[in-house]
Write an enzyme that holds these catalytic residues in place. Structure first.
Site, PDB file in Angstrom:
ATOM      1  N   TRP A  32       0.863  -1.192   0.000  1.00  0.00           N
ATOM      2  CA  TRP A  32       0.000   0.000   0.000  1.00  0.00           C
ATOM      3  C   TRP A  32       0.894   1.235   0.000  1.00  0.00           C
ATOM      4  O   TRP A  32       1.949   1.241   0.654  1.00  0.00           O
ATOM      5  CB  TRP A  32      -0.905   0.010   1.237  1.00  0.00           C
ATOM      6  CG  TRP A  32      -2.270  -0.564   0.978  1.00  0.00           C
ATOM      7  CD1 TRP A  32      -3.426   0.135   0.794  1.00  0.00           C
ATOM      8  CD2 TRP A  32      -2.628  -1.951   0.861  1.00  0.00           C
ATOM      9  NE1 TRP A  32      -4.474  -0.728   0.569  1.00  0.00           N
ATOM     10  CE2 TRP A  32      -4.025  -2.004   0.594  1.00  0.00           C
ATOM     11  CE3 TRP A  32      -1.922  -3.152   0.922  1.00  0.00           C
ATOM     12  CZ2 TRP A  32      -4.710  -3.207   0.411  1.00  0.00           C
ATOM     13  CZ3 TRP A  32      -2.605  -4.344   0.741  1.00  0.00           C
ATOM     14  CH2 TRP A  32      -3.980  -4.365   0.488  1.00  0.00           C
ATOM     15  N   ASP A  35       1.394   3.033   3.460  1.00  0.00           N
ATOM     16  CA  ASP A  35       2.050   2.030   4.297  1.00  0.00           C
ATOM     17  C   ASP A  35       3.522   1.903   3.904  1.00  0.00           C
ATOM     18  O   ASP A  35       4.406   1.859   4.767  1.00  0.00           O
ATOM     19  CB  ASP A  35       1.397   0.653   4.132  1.00  0.00           C
ATOM     20  CG  ASP A  35      -0.033   0.603   4.660  1.00  0.00           C
ATOM     21  OD1 ASP A  35      -0.900   1.270   4.065  1.00  0.00           O
ATOM     22  OD2 ASP A  35      -0.278  -0.105   5.661  1.00  0.00           O
ATOM     23  N   GLY A 172      -7.080   7.265   3.208  1.00  0.00           N
ATOM     24  CA  GLY A 172      -6.418   6.340   4.114  1.00  0.00           C
ATOM     25  C   GLY A 172      -7.283   6.039   5.331  1.00  0.00           C
ATOM     26  O   GLY A 172      -7.052   5.080   6.037  1.00  0.00           O
ATOM     27  N   ASP A 174     -10.491   5.083   5.644  1.00  0.00           N
ATOM     28  CA  ASP A 174     -11.563   4.554   4.807  1.00  0.00           C
ATOM     29  C   ASP A 174     -12.992   4.872   5.254  1.00  0.00           C
ATOM     30  O   ASP A 174     -13.766   5.446   4.516  1.00  0.00           O
ATOM     31  CB  ASP A 174     -11.438   3.035   4.696  1.00  0.00           C
ATOM     32  CG  ASP A 174     -10.066   2.594   4.187  1.00  0.00           C
ATOM     33  OD1 ASP A 174      -9.195   3.459   3.974  1.00  0.00           O
ATOM     34  OD2 ASP A 174      -9.862   1.384   3.999  1.00  0.00           O
ATOM     35  N   ARG A 208     -14.601  -3.974  11.235  1.00  0.00           N
ATOM     36  CA  ARG A 208     -14.397  -3.619   9.824  1.00  0.00           C
ATOM     37  C   ARG A 208     -15.587  -2.811   9.293  1.00  0.00           C
ATOM     38  O   ARG A 208     -16.666  -2.823   9.880  1.00  0.00           O
ATOM     39  CB  ARG A 208     -14.242  -4.904   8.977  1.00  0.00           C
ATOM     40  CG  ARG A 208     -12.987  -5.733   9.262  1.00  0.00           C
ATOM     41  CD  ARG A 208     -11.721  -5.134   8.672  1.00  0.00           C
ATOM     42  NE  ARG A 208     -11.819  -4.861   7.247  1.00  0.00           N
ATOM     43  CZ  ARG A 208     -10.863  -4.221   6.553  1.00  0.00           C
ATOM     44  NH1 ARG A 208      -9.761  -3.819   7.142  1.00  0.00           N
ATOM     45  NH2 ARG A 208     -11.023  -3.981   5.273  1.00  0.00           N
ATOM     46  N   TRP A 368     -11.848   3.219  11.541  1.00  0.00           N
ATOM     47  CA  TRP A 368     -11.538   4.645  11.704  1.00  0.00           C
ATOM     48  C   TRP A 368     -12.630   5.415  12.439  1.00  0.00           C
ATOM     49  O   TRP A 368     -12.653   6.640  12.427  1.00  0.00           O
ATOM     50  CB  TRP A 368     -11.269   5.279  10.339  1.00  0.00           C
ATOM     51  CG  TRP A 368      -9.998   4.785   9.728  1.00  0.00           C
ATOM     52  CD1 TRP A 368      -9.866   3.754   8.834  1.00  0.00           C
ATOM     53  CD2 TRP A 368      -8.658   5.253   9.970  1.00  0.00           C
ATOM     54  NE1 TRP A 368      -8.547   3.562   8.503  1.00  0.00           N
ATOM     55  CE2 TRP A 368      -7.779   4.470   9.175  1.00  0.00           C
ATOM     56  CE3 TRP A 368      -8.109   6.256  10.774  1.00  0.00           C
ATOM     57  CZ2 TRP A 368      -6.390   4.660   9.161  1.00  0.00           C
ATOM     58  CZ3 TRP A 368      -6.730   6.452  10.760  1.00  0.00           C
ATOM     59  CH2 TRP A 368      -5.893   5.659   9.963  1.00  0.00           C
ATOM     60  N   GLU A 411      -2.981  -3.166  14.098  1.00  0.00           N
ATOM     61  CA  GLU A 411      -3.334  -2.097  13.165  1.00  0.00           C
ATOM     62  C   GLU A 411      -3.924  -0.912  13.952  1.00  0.00           C
ATOM     63  O   GLU A 411      -3.579   0.233  13.703  1.00  0.00           O
ATOM     64  CB  GLU A 411      -4.378  -2.686  12.203  1.00  0.00           C
ATOM     65  CG  GLU A 411      -4.721  -1.878  10.997  1.00  0.00           C
ATOM     66  CD  GLU A 411      -5.771  -2.582  10.132  1.00  0.00           C
ATOM     67  OE1 GLU A 411      -6.294  -3.652  10.538  1.00  0.00           O
ATOM     68  OE2 GLU A 411      -6.069  -2.071   9.044  1.00  0.00           O
TER      69      GLU A 411
HETATM   70  C1  DGY Z   1      -8.850  -2.097   2.752  1.00  0.00           C
HETATM   71  O1  DGY Z   1      -8.881  -3.009   1.940  1.00  0.00           O
HETATM   72  O2  DGY Z   1      -9.525  -2.049   3.792  1.00  0.00           O
HETATM   73  C2  DGY Z   1      -7.949  -0.988   2.510  1.00  0.00           C
HETATM   74  O3  DGY Z   1      -7.921  -0.097   3.556  1.00  0.00           O
HETATM   75  C3  DGY Z   1      -8.360  -0.283   1.247  1.00  0.00           C
HETATM   76  O4  DGY Z   1      -7.277   0.431   0.835  1.00  0.00           O
END
Ligand code: DGY
Length: 438
Positions: A32, A35, A172, A174, A208, A368, A411
């Protein structure tokens, strides 16, 4: 601390695919863009040579127009969606590179920061290492400037001093609630069927983005394909378009950092002048969004014409790029330190959460929408150091190292309990630790 650094180094070696480091072993098995920049910051104290390889790989995937794509796909690695077939950039985009597979969107421009860290480390080493870093800079200077020029032109076509994004992933951050209103206006059309690979790795769905969000993410990719990823077309066709104040602040700083590198290494005067002018334009663009009293910055939803006032990290953009009047800046720092952010009385560590715990949209475990991201702590700590706020910078470092002492290199972390969340063994978390301990 020595042991933690050794573990972080071991982690990066484990995620090393040869000429790129996967962002995380299973969830993100490719390279990425942002990253990779942070990873090279962490590699620099271990090996300047290897750090340079990381950025070389990324830059070899740069598009003809100057864009650094958000993903460079590792050869022959499956298990991530959306993969190369879904993006189809080689079939559709005139500017996509032909030698390898990439996505068709971009990510925050933190790369100049990485180059600076690499040069810093090289300076302290022997002649050979300095030579490697110097050659890298000579070889890639034009590409780095081309990258910045693309952002300043293609992504700020009206010269507002703010970067426009066409997909939340480009920020970034998301699924930050910053983007909720803009996404609410994205009406997915025919999205070809897909399977979410991320849910096979992270089985706790509460960590997620949701399926409703994913349908919109995928629809935006379809919209981009219909416009053949053309910079001019995207500006009018995309149903999602936001001016990201945080990315704009990062860009302003990155332009200044790159300009300084250019001056120190006798790069073309015209490039340096352009970089300084973008740094100024974007610093002013960030300041123009701020609240007069609190200093807090705002994103702008281009499609609805509305300012975005959600309480998130984006409010602190001017602390990165500077330019606020002294008193206002003090107010903003107080907000950063106070109970609405780092100083919430029930937080385990005094670290910036991605979303304010008092915001309506706050979710303590969800990506996020609340969790603390160590790499963001690193970015603030670095930026505060750069602004001469040494004590603040060290305080963040101290707290972040306490958080990282669990050894999971997660993460992100739940702010109240300190529970590690998302992917473990995340490369950029290890890289942040290595820079702090290096
Ligand atoms: C993901 O796949 O969650 C990434 O953050 C997208 O770039």
């Amino acid at each position: 601390p020595t042991q933690l650094a050794a573990r972080a180094a071991y982690l990066l070696r484990g995620n090393d695919l040869g000429t790129m480091t996967s962002a995380a072993p299973r969830l993100y098995p490719h390279m990425w863009s942002w990253d990779a920049a942070f990873v090279s910051v962490g590699l620099a104290p271990l090996s300047v040579e290897r750090a340079v390889v990381e950025l070389d790989t990324l830059l070899s995937a740069q598009w003809g127009n100057g864009m650094i794509p958000h993903i460079v796909f590792a050869n022959g690695v499956d298990g991530y969606f959306p993969g190369p077939a879904r993006w189809a950039v080689r079939d559709l985009a005139a500017d996509a590179p032909s030698g390898l597979h990439t996505s068709g969107i971009t990510q925050p421009p933190v790369h100049a920061i990485a180059v600076q860290r690499i040069l810093d480390h090289a300076r302290r080493r022997g002649r050979t290492t300095r030579g490697v870093a110097g050659e890298f800079l000579d070889r890639r200077w034009p590409d780095l400037v081309r990258w910045h020029r693309w952002l300043a032109h293609a992504r700020d076509q009206q010269e507002h001093g703010r970067i426009t994004l066409y997909h939340g992933w480009e920020s970034g951050m998301d699924n930050s609630p910053r983007w909720d209103a803009a996404y609410a206006n994205v009406i997915p059309g025919d999205v070809p069927p897909y399977v979410r690979e991320d849910q096979m790795v992270i089985t706790d769905a509460s960590q997620r983005p949701s399926n409703v969000e994913y349908d919109r993410y995928m629809w935006l990719v379809e919209e981009m394909k219909m416009s053949k990823y053309d910079d001019i077309a995207l500006n009018s066709t995309m149903s999602f378009a936001v001016e990201d104040v945080f990315v704009s602040a990062v860009f302003s700083v990155a332009c200044d950092v790159l300009a300084t590198i250019g001056e120190e290494h006798s790069k073309p005067h015209a490039d340096v002048r352009d970089l300084r002018s973008w740094a100024d334009r974007f610093r002013a663009g960030v300041i123009a969004t701020t609240n007069e009293r609190s200093g807090a910055a705002r994103d702008f939803d281009v499609r609805s014409g509305r300012w975005i006032t959600t309480e998130t990290l984006a409010m602190f953009a001017p602390l990165l790029s500077g330019g606020l009047p002294r008193d206002t800046e003090r107010n903003l720092l107080r907000l950063f330190d106070g109970p609405r952010f780092c100083g919430h009385p029930d937080f385990k560590f005094a670290l910036p959460p991605s979303t304010s715990p008092v915001a309506r949209d706050f979710r303590s475990r969800e990506y996020w929408r609340g969790p603390v991201w160590p790499v963001i702590t690193w970015l603030f700590s670095w930026a505060f150091g750069r602004r001469g706020w040494t004590e603040r910078s060290l305080m963040l470092r101290e707290e972040a190292l306490r958080q990282a002492s669990d050894g999971s290199f997660a993460e992100y972390y739940e702010p109240f309990t300190g529970e590690p969340l998302g992917s473990m063994q995340q490369s950029w978390t290890a890289a942040s630790v290595l820079d702090w301990l290096g």
